[in-house]
Design an enzyme around this catalytic site. Structure first.
Site, PDB file in Angstrom:
ATOM      1  N   ASP A  56      38.811  29.190  47.686  1.00 56.57           N
ATOM      2  CA  ASP A  56      37.629  29.149  46.819  1.00 56.57           C
ATOM      3  C   ASP A  56      37.763  28.219  45.624  1.00 56.57           C
ATOM      4  O   ASP A  56      36.755  27.867  45.009  1.00 56.57           O
ATOM      5  CB  ASP A  56      37.329  30.557  46.300  1.00 56.57           C
ATOM      6  CG  ASP A  56      38.307  30.983  45.218  1.00 56.57           C
ATOM      7  OD1 ASP A  56      37.867  31.233  44.078  1.00 56.57           O
ATOM      8  OD2 ASP A  56      39.520  31.056  45.496  1.00 56.57           O
ATOM      9  N   LYS A  66      50.163  24.248  47.904  1.00 54.04           N
ATOM     10  CA  LYS A  66      49.452  24.991  48.943  1.00 54.04           C
ATOM     11  C   LYS A  66      49.353  24.173  50.226  1.00 54.04           C
ATOM     12  O   LYS A  66      49.517  24.709  51.333  1.00 54.04           O
ATOM     13  CB  LYS A  66      48.061  25.393  48.453  1.00 54.04           C
ATOM     14  CG  LYS A  66      48.074  26.523  47.431  1.00 54.04           C
ATOM     15  CD  LYS A  66      46.680  27.040  47.158  1.00 54.04           C
ATOM     16  CE  LYS A  66      46.729  28.294  46.300  1.00 54.04           C
ATOM     17  NZ  LYS A  66      45.401  28.923  46.135  1.00 54.04           N
ATOM     18  N   ASP A  71      43.849  31.557  50.909  1.00 50.94           N
ATOM     19  CA  ASP A  71      44.099  31.799  49.502  1.00 50.94           C
ATOM     20  C   ASP A  71      44.014  33.311  49.271  1.00 50.94           C
ATOM     21  O   ASP A  71      43.475  34.052  50.099  1.00 50.94           O
ATOM     22  CB  ASP A  71      43.038  31.056  48.685  1.00 50.94           C
ATOM     23  CG  ASP A  71      43.118  31.359  47.205  1.00 50.94           C
ATOM     24  OD1 ASP A  71      44.241  31.396  46.669  1.00 50.94           O
ATOM     25  OD2 ASP A  71      42.062  31.587  46.599  1.00 50.94           O
ATOM     26  N   ASP A 112      43.671  35.135  45.609  1.00 44.23           N
ATOM     27  CA  ASP A 112      42.778  35.533  44.525  1.00 44.23           C
ATOM     28  C   ASP A 112      41.350  35.053  44.788  1.00 44.23           C
ATOM     29  O   ASP A 112      41.116  33.868  45.055  1.00 44.23           O
ATOM     30  CB  ASP A 112      43.258  34.958  43.194  1.00 44.23           C
ATOM     31  CG  ASP A 112      44.573  35.573  42.745  1.00 44.23           C
ATOM     32  OD1 ASP A 112      45.161  36.346  43.520  1.00 44.23           O
ATOM     33  OD2 ASP A 112      45.007  35.276  41.619  1.00 44.23           O
ATOM     34  N   ASN A 160      42.294  24.316  43.348  1.00 44.66           N
ATOM     35  CA  ASN A 160      43.682  24.194  43.787  1.00 44.66           C
ATOM     36  C   ASN A 160      43.838  24.456  45.277  1.00 44.66           C
ATOM     37  O   ASN A 160      44.947  24.351  45.811  1.00 44.66           O
ATOM     38  CB  ASN A 160      44.597  25.124  42.976  1.00 44.66           C
ATOM     39  CG  ASN A 160      44.297  26.585  43.218  1.00 44.66           C
ATOM     40  OD1 ASN A 160      43.145  26.964  43.428  1.00 44.66           O
ATOM     41  ND2 ASN A 160      45.329  27.415  43.171  1.00 44.66           N
ATOM     42  N   GLY A 194      48.434  30.930  44.283  1.00 45.58           N
ATOM     43  CA  GLY A 194      48.907  30.524  42.969  1.00 45.58           C
ATOM     44  C   GLY A 194      49.239  31.729  42.115  1.00 45.58           C
ATOM     45  O   GLY A 194      49.626  31.589  40.961  1.00 45.58           O
TER      46      GLY A 194
END
Length: 406
Positions: free
Chosen positions: A346, A323, A190, A192, A349, A279
């Site tokens: 984290d 994802k 991921d 962010d 999603n 995302g």
């Protein structure tokens, strides 16, 4: 019909000697001990050596010679001359075989307390496991140790130690022993709050004057309280009319998570392929791909018309299910089976992606993610993921040099 011959009896286990020496470490001790043993023509069955804070413990399991008493005396005399202590223990055969259900247990502590080690080792014993070996992987930025454990199924051991780790406030990863652990060749992260310290949409929102409103929606989405796709559209709509030239400013504001460069650089040198799935937005991830030399990337794209954001995204939305699809797609492109992939994230999603991967790592994650992932890392250094793969800090520094930065 002739009678069957009785099965031959198993040969008795040969006599062996466990030779143990300990004391202040210095060059030549291992050579000296084995030179002494060689005088008696013994064979080496096993040996291990550990040096801790300048003190050596050297154990050699060897076949017992006819002159066993003479060997004992000679070993003690040699040890006395070297200002070492020695012990020779008689027995038969080799080490007992390791039990079924073999696992690697990695423990991360910042710091790692004696109470935590006592509690975790007690859990291992209580569920029928045995600690066969212990090895320190790192002393900074966290203390990381790896335990080889046998005698208990990996899944049960993972559940037992996850519960204890939460109580002791340490991170524990349990993976099945075997070649698969060394063969994980695709890492998907991921972006962010994982690869970077920021939420990209909040950086854009700050320039649009709606940061607080966007941050509140982001927090609810990451905690699993809102549908991600719906929340994404709502947040992006607030950016309508913002000048697209702000992309350059946002890129300059992005802060990599400590250890991110070290993690990626080390993985690439080991032949891993590294991907990001976000995302967030391609307007930022494209820059990260170029800066970090990543192999694959997927993210949403902000629509731009006449040099301004329209408040919409274009193309396939990368949400929770998206994802996981991207992980599968990247694995196929890389020629890597899913069981040989690692996913790091984290937020809620990320859950489908973490579950689809061979190893799912929750990195400073929300409670719902920590509970669902294979393992959790709760220290702010992304390169600690290397320890979960059995890569030591010394190996990282040997590749990078002593001044390698996070």
């Amino acid at each position: 019909m002739s009678a069957q011959s009785p099965a031959p009896e198993a040969a008795p286990a040969p006599r062996t000697l466990l030779v143990k020496v300990f004391g202040k470490d210095r060059p030549g001790i291992t050579t000296g001990l084995f030179t002494t043993l060689a005088e008696y023509g013994v064979d080496v069955v096993d040996f291990e050596q550990v040096v801790t804070r300048g003190r050596i413990v050297l154990c050699a399991l060897v076949t017992a010679p006819p002159q066993e008493g003479e060997l004992r005396a000679t070993v003690h005399q040699w040890a006395d001359r070297q200002h070492l202590q020695a012990e020779v223990i008689s027995g038969t055969g080799d080490n007992r075989p390791r039990g079924e259900g073999r696992s690697h247990v990695t423990v991360l502590g910042h710091p790692l307390s004696a109470a935590a080690v006592a509690a975790l080792s007690a859990r291992i014993t209580d569920c029928g496991g045995n600690i066969d070996r212990v090895f320190r992987l790192a002393k900074y930025p966290v203390t990381a140790v790896e335990l080889a454990v046998s005698g208990v199924p990996t899944e049960r051991l993972r559940a037992e130690l996850a519960a204890e780790a939460a109580v002791q406030r340490v991170d524990v990863a349990v993976v099945r022993s075997g070649l698969e652990r060394r063969a994980k060749r695709l890492i998907v992260m991921d972006v962010d709050s994982t690869l970077i310290q920021d939420e990209v949409i909040e950086l854009f929102a700050a320039h649009a004057g709606c940061e607080a409103e966007v941050a509140a929606v982001t927090a609810a989405a990451m905690a699993g309280e809102l549908d991600f796709a719906e929340s994404l559209r709502a947040r992006v709509a607030l950016l309508a009319g913002l000048d697209a030239d702000v992309v350059a400013k946002v890129r300059s504001e992005v802060r990599l998570t400590p250890g991110a460069r070290t993690l990626i650089r080390t993985l690439k040198r080991l032949g891993y392929q590294v991907a990001i799935v976000s995302g967030g937005f391609t307007q930022v991830t494209d820059d990260l791909v170029e800066r970090l030399g990543l192999d694959f990337a997927a993210a949403n794209t902000l629509e731009v018309v006449d040099g301004k954001f329209t408040g919409r995204v274009v193309g396939e939305i990368v949400d929770r299910a998206g994802k996981a699809r991207m992980l599968i797609r990247f694995a196929e492109a890389a020629g890597v089976p899913l069981e040989q992939t690692v996913a790091i994230g984290d937020g809620a999603n990320d859950l489908d992606m973490l579950n689809a991967a061979g190893l799912g790592v929750a990195f400073n994650a929300k409670p719902v993610v920590r509970e669902a992932a294979d393992t959790a890392v709760n220290v702010p250094f992304l390169d600690t993921v290397l320890y979960l793969l059995g890569i030591s800090r010394e190996e990282v520094e040997d590749a990078d040099g002593p001044l390698a930065a996070h």
